[in-house]
Design an enzyme around this catalytic site. Sequence first.
Site, PDB file in Angstrom:
ATOM      1  N   CYS A  32      -5.155  -2.655   2.994  1.00 53.23           N
ATOM      2  CA  CYS A  32      -5.014  -2.543   4.437  1.00 53.23           C
ATOM      3  C   CYS A  32      -6.181  -3.224   5.162  1.00 53.23           C
ATOM      4  O   CYS A  32      -6.451  -4.388   4.930  1.00 53.23           O
ATOM      5  CB  CYS A  32      -4.847  -1.080   4.862  1.00 53.23           C
ATOM      6  SG  CYS A  32      -4.159  -0.912   6.522  1.00 53.23           S
ATOM      7  N   LYS A  55      -9.330   1.941  -2.705  1.00 55.23           N
ATOM      8  CA  LYS A  55      -9.821   1.492  -1.392  1.00 55.23           C
ATOM      9  C   LYS A  55     -11.210   2.065  -1.137  1.00 55.23           C
ATOM     10  O   LYS A  55     -11.450   3.263  -1.299  1.00 55.23           O
ATOM     11  CB  LYS A  55      -8.851   1.939  -0.296  1.00 55.23           C
ATOM     12  CG  LYS A  55      -9.198   1.387   1.081  1.00 55.23           C
ATOM     13  CD  LYS A  55      -8.119   1.748   2.100  1.00 55.23           C
ATOM     14  CE  LYS A  55      -8.433   1.125   3.450  1.00 55.23           C
ATOM     15  NZ  LYS A  55      -7.416   1.484   4.469  1.00 55.23           N
ATOM     16  N   GLU A 107       0.840  -1.199   0.000  1.00 56.69           N
ATOM     17  CA  GLU A 107       0.000   0.000   0.000  1.00 56.69           C
ATOM     18  C   GLU A 107       0.875   1.250   0.000  1.00 56.69           C
ATOM     19  O   GLU A 107       1.857   1.333   0.732  1.00 56.69           O
ATOM     20  CB  GLU A 107      -0.874  -0.028   1.258  1.00 56.69           C
ATOM     21  CG  GLU A 107      -1.663   1.225   1.527  1.00 56.69           C
ATOM     22  CD  GLU A 107      -2.301   1.210   2.904  1.00 56.69           C
ATOM     23  OE1 GLU A 107      -3.290   1.935   3.090  1.00 56.69           O
ATOM     24  OE2 GLU A 107      -1.805   0.478   3.792  1.00 56.69           O
TER      25      GLU A 107
END
Length: 481
Positions: free
Chosen positions: A346, A297, A240
């Site tokens: 994440c 995301k 990430e």
Amino acid sequence: MAGVLQTASFSPSPAWWLQPLALAWLIRACDGQRPRRAALTGALFGVGWLASGLWWLYISMHDFGHLPAAVSALAVLALALFLSIYYAAGMGLAARWSAGAAPWRRALAFAALWLGAELARATILTGFPWIASGYAHAQGPLAAFAPYIGVYGITALAALVAAALALRRWTLLGTLVAGIVAGQFLPQDFTRSTGTLTVSLVQPNIPQDQKFDRERFDQNLDQLIALIRTARGQVVITPESVLPVPLAFLDDEHIERLRHDAETRPLLLGTFLGNTTDGFVNSLVGIGFAQRYDYGKRHLLPFGEFIPPGFHWFVKAMNIPLDDQASGQHERALPFAGQRLRPLICYEDLFGEDVVASALDGGDPAATVFVNVSNLAWFGPRMVQDQHLQFSQMRALEFQRPIVRATNTGATAHVDHRGRVLERLPPEQAGVLEVSVDGRSGVTPYARWLSTLGLWPLWALAALGVLPVLVRRRQGASRFA
């Protein structure tokens, strides 16, 4: 003390059995107490558990956000206190509604309200289910139930075991233990192999205080490219935000260097997409694939990626880069070499209800491999990396999909569809983990009902658990009248 004991049941400890023991201690302390005292006891348990389990947030605020030590410690404590409201409410209501009821009714009520508290923490205000109690059982006998009832079903089962133990309902406890033993023989194969894919997982190990340093940008990029060039897999996956600036801000020279290396093998690059008008999106960008691909995301982290109303002053004090981001717009899997890769950035992998659509054989081809990319350097190397890896193990069990993890400082790892960690790089060490992943296709029973009904069957289970004590109270009130 019981709350701290519950924290000790999670990774890196293998002592999953501490979780029902800790919860039994709590239930024993609340049973027969006045509702207010039971609520206080539940709150203290929650504070002990969540403050000891989330202490690493202090590192992000103090070491990298440069907040004073006292302010950082108080912020962790405040979060633990806030999240403990759910457990205070659960234990207070259990004590109130089950007062004077038969022991088996009290056991059901305590287990049901514990489940309700866990579901509330997982869903209200975008949800924050980190170290939810069911995750302690990603290893151990209850893991066999993950493809059927998921992490919150396991939460309910473990809570009922704890309640039976606390209230000394030996017949109920014996029945539950017998059921858990029998559960080890349940069918576990709901997916089939779709072949293998070799994947290179990059762990650059760039210290967080250097990651956004403009003077070190070229040096960090050189290190990243050097690691990519050593990769041998069919596809390379970076962590990430490994490129910590929006892709649009890069000049042609930097972009060309990345594209040149992607000509040998395609690359999934962690960076940011978007602009100052529409906002920036924490993304994975495909370079070198036959078709354009990017994933943004969708489930954002409060305070780190979006700022809740009223907290701008607190987040701004920490100077977090790109602290108020936009959400991604799609959840398509990336088709490549006979597999379909589904990114999870994440802590998106904490929300199985968000992921389940990618584990179905429906209109869009289902994912065969989950890809988690993270940067946990914000929180240090201890505990947080192992906890996050444990969550990936539970997702793999629930949907019987392998998960490959590329992280900045750890835990870069390969988890198979049975939730086993097959390979892992040491934390805080730069390197490339070369893995051969067995993709999987098929639908587990949990994925089937979760996709149709969401978490509502578990909410209904929590309601059914308190129904016997509520009916008894109503009948008692009617007789008195």
